[in-house]
Write an enzyme that holds these catalytic residues in place. Structure first.
Site, short mmCIF file in Angstrom:
data_model
loop_
_atom_site.label_atom_id
_atom_site.label_comp_id
_atom_site.label_asym_id
_atom_site.label_seq_id
_atom_site.Cartn_x
_atom_site.Cartn_y
_atom_site.Cartn_z
N ASP A 19 -16.61 48.70 124.90
CA ASP A 19 -16.80 49.19 126.27
C ASP A 19 -16.52 50.69 126.31
OD1 ASP A 19 -17.12 49.22 129.15
OD2 ASP A 19 -16.63 47.09 129.10
N HIS A 90 -21.96 51.56 128.76
CA HIS A 90 -20.60 51.15 128.38
C HIS A 90 -20.33 51.53 126.92
CE1 HIS A 90 -19.44 49.25 132.10
NE2 HIS A 90 -20.57 48.58 132.15
N GLU A 153 -25.21 47.90 133.73
CA GLU A 153 -24.63 49.12 134.28
C GLU A 153 -24.83 50.34 133.38
OE1 GLU A 153 -20.98 47.34 136.87
OE2 GLU A 153 -20.60 47.43 134.72
C1 ACM Z 1 -20.47 43.03 134.40
O1 ACM Z 1 -19.58 42.49 135.09
N1 ACM Z 1 -20.64 44.35 134.43
C2 ACM Z 1 -21.35 42.27 133.55
#
Ligand code: ACM
Ligand code: ZN
Length: 583
Positions: A19, A90, A153
């Site tokens: 991440d 991420h 995201e």
């Molecule tokens: C997530 O909760 N961004 C998959």
């Protein structure tokens, strides 16, 4: 954790290994991923578990030997481990280790902020070679049919202003950055498919067109899964509404810090992983439900246990198709009985099923505090002297009159055994408490609390639970008139506001206090501007020479549109206010 999954017949473990804030898997061909990417700076004011703090940094990672051990253990339990390597977003921890894979020059820190970094992988050849090397080692370690490649995201800001990315869009005949993301994912899918593996990606891999064989992990809602299944792709159901086990399962005031939202046991149990929109044929593409336990706010394994129990009981029934929301009460009885097993084994679990809930209400200009517990077998005991309630504390029998500033601590009991955690409620008694209050325009759903009266109920909204007692105003101002009932001497108005810009919540632009004798003619008495508000922080206080008045009008001005440089720039900002106290 794997033992628990096996005990409740869950056969997949999705392992989120990378991440923005850390890279947690050793990759021998790229050692800096863990040398650099596994550790982040310690940020003042944040809490870190001591055993994961090394040389003034926070972090850690799994060696390949660790991972082999975990995979072998899982295999014995018939659990597949699905590893996740996030891309294209991420990725800031990876970019801290290998900054040449970014769109912009320069160095990156392993991120110390919560949220979504704008620094994503640049889709250059070098990046694909890097990811292929990483995935080769991942496939070596994990026999799973599926490799999760993230995809959620991924902000497009860097790609939009990157010459390489823009040229690639032209060269490949792509429409925009969403199609560039799709190009990215398809390339990775092709690589993994050629090695006999299948990819899973979060909802956002649908943007710009789905990769041909991809499985969609639907988290933002159920739309992604419906879309995927209708076009013949598989999907996994893990919507935030029912399946996020990092959310509170009970009252935020009585549970350890969690994400600012709630998913209670009955909500989990009510989940139907087969969307109604699908035909029987399309429904075959739904592989099953999954629950997510994100750990940003979880410090240790004890707390992990707390977050999964008893919700894991419900997930198991949902997954095996034996749940029946109409018989939730029956399930709850069984769950409560089964908690005795956790108790005997020393396994931590949420006490939310036994929680005491408190509500204030006004009657004849006075505030009362009413306590309730769902299970009729339980009794409630409380204290007002600051001590924790025990079996000798006052037995609750009628609503408590809040006639002064006080703190009520309550808990539920089964005979002599305490069943719930302690609910602590502070009450502040001021000249506005329990008085009649009207709002010029109402708050915005879902942050309605108990309406206008929440502002003068003597209870403060919890700083980490947006739904506790706060009123939220989306793009609009709070304009309140409080009728004090009689003329009073007044010299101070206070209120709490929130500042969570990552959630689009901004402190106000200004605050103005007016007073009136008749409720018609108002005179301005005091004002705070933006600078003063920013200097004060969460609690805004206005002091002025003593005045006599019967009506107080409070205007809290929303900043309006979110300013540039903040998440959600250009959209309506949220204003959160709770408790208007007048002294
Ligand atoms: C997530 O909760 N961004 C998959
Ligand atoms: Zn780029």
């Amino acid at each position: 954790y794997l033992d628990y999954l096996a005990a409740y017949k869950i056969n997949k473990f999705h392992w989120h290994l990378t991440d923005d804030q850390g890279w947690r898997i050793e990759i021998k061909s790229h050692p800096k991923l863990t040398e650099v990417g596994a550790y982040r700076a310690i940020k003042p004011g944040q809490v870190y578990s001591e055993d994961k703090t090394i040389n003034g940094q926070y972090g850690g990672y799994y060696t390949q030997e660790d991972i082999k051990e975990v995979v072998a253990y899982a295999q014995k339990l018939h659990i597949d481990i699905v590893p996740e390597i996030e891309m294209p977003g991420h990725a800031q921890a990876a970019l801290a280790a290998y900054p040449e894979l970014a769109c912009t020059a320069g160095s990156f820190d392993v991120w110390t902020e919560w949220g979504v970094s704008e620094n994503v992988y640049c889709p250059k050849e070098e990046t694909f070679h890097f990811l292929e090397d990483v995935l080769d080692e991942v496939m070596e370690l994990f026999p799973s049919q599926y490799i999760h490649i993230g995809g959620d995201e991924a902000p497009k800001t860097r790609w939009k202003s990157c010459d390489y990315c823009q040229e690639l869009i032209k060269r490949e005949g792509l429409k925009d950055e969403h199609e560039l993301q799709s190009y990215f994912i398809r390339r990775i899918e092709k690589y993994l498919n050629a090695k006999g593996r299948s990819i899973i990606g979060w909802d956002e891999i649908l943007e710009g067109g789905l990769a041909p064989n991809a499985t969609v992990m639907s988290w933002t809602g159920q739309e992604g899964a419906i879309h995927a299944a209708k076009q013949g792709n598989d999907a996994i159901m893990t919507p935030v509404s029912h399946m996020y086990f990092d959310y509170y399962q009970g009252n935020a005031q009585t549970e350890p810090l969690a994400f600012n939202a709630e998913v209670r046991l009955d909500k989990v149990y009510s989940f139907n992983p087969i969307p109604k929109e699908l035909s029987a044929e399309e429904a075959k593409h739904i592989l099953g439900p999954q629950a997510n336990v994100w750990t940003e706010r979880i410090q240790d394994f004890d707390h992990v246990e707390f977050m999964i129990f008893p919700r894991l009981f419900a997930l198991s029934e949902v997954g095996w198709g034996t749940s029946n929301p109409d018989k939730y009460n029956d399930f709850e009885k069984r769950a409560i009985h089964h908690l005795e097993y956790l108790e005997a084994e020393g396994i931590n679990y949420s006490k939310a099923l036994f929680e005491v809930t408190g509500k204030t209400y006004a009657d004849g200009g006075e505030n009362y505090y009413k306590l309730e517990v769902k299970n009729p077998k339980l009794t409630i005991r409380y204290t007002i002297d600051g001590s924790s309630p025990n079996v000798t504390s006052t037995l609750y029998s009628a609503p408590i009159l809040i006639d002064k500033t006080m703190e009520v601590k309550s808990a539920s009991f089964d005979g002599a055994q305490q069943k719930s955690t302690v609910l602590t409620q502070e009450f502040l008694k001021s000249k506005s408490t329990g008085k009649v209050i009207t709002l010029e325009n109402g708050p915005s759903a879902p942050y309605l609390a108990n309406g206008a009266s929440s502002l003068v109920d003597g209870i403060f909204g919890h700083p980490y639970s947006f739904k506790s007692d706060w009123l939220g105003f989306n793009g609009t101002d709070l304009v309140a008139i409080i009728d004090l009932g009689q003329h009073q001497n007044i010299s101070e108005v206070r209120m709490n506001t929130l500042d969570f810009t990552e959630s689009w919540i901004h402190r106000p632009q200004s605050v103005i206090i007016y007073m009136s004798q008749d409720g018609k003619q108002f005179k301005e008495i005091a004002k705070l501007n933006k600078e003063q508000i920013n200097a004060m922080g969460g609690t805004l206080q206005l002091n002025f020479p003593k005045q006599k008045a019967k009506f107080v009008k409070v205007v809290v001005e929303n900043v309006g549109k979110i300013p540039n440089g903040y998440p959600g720039a250009g959209y309506d900002a949220w204003l959160f206010v709770d408790e208007l106290t007048v002294q």
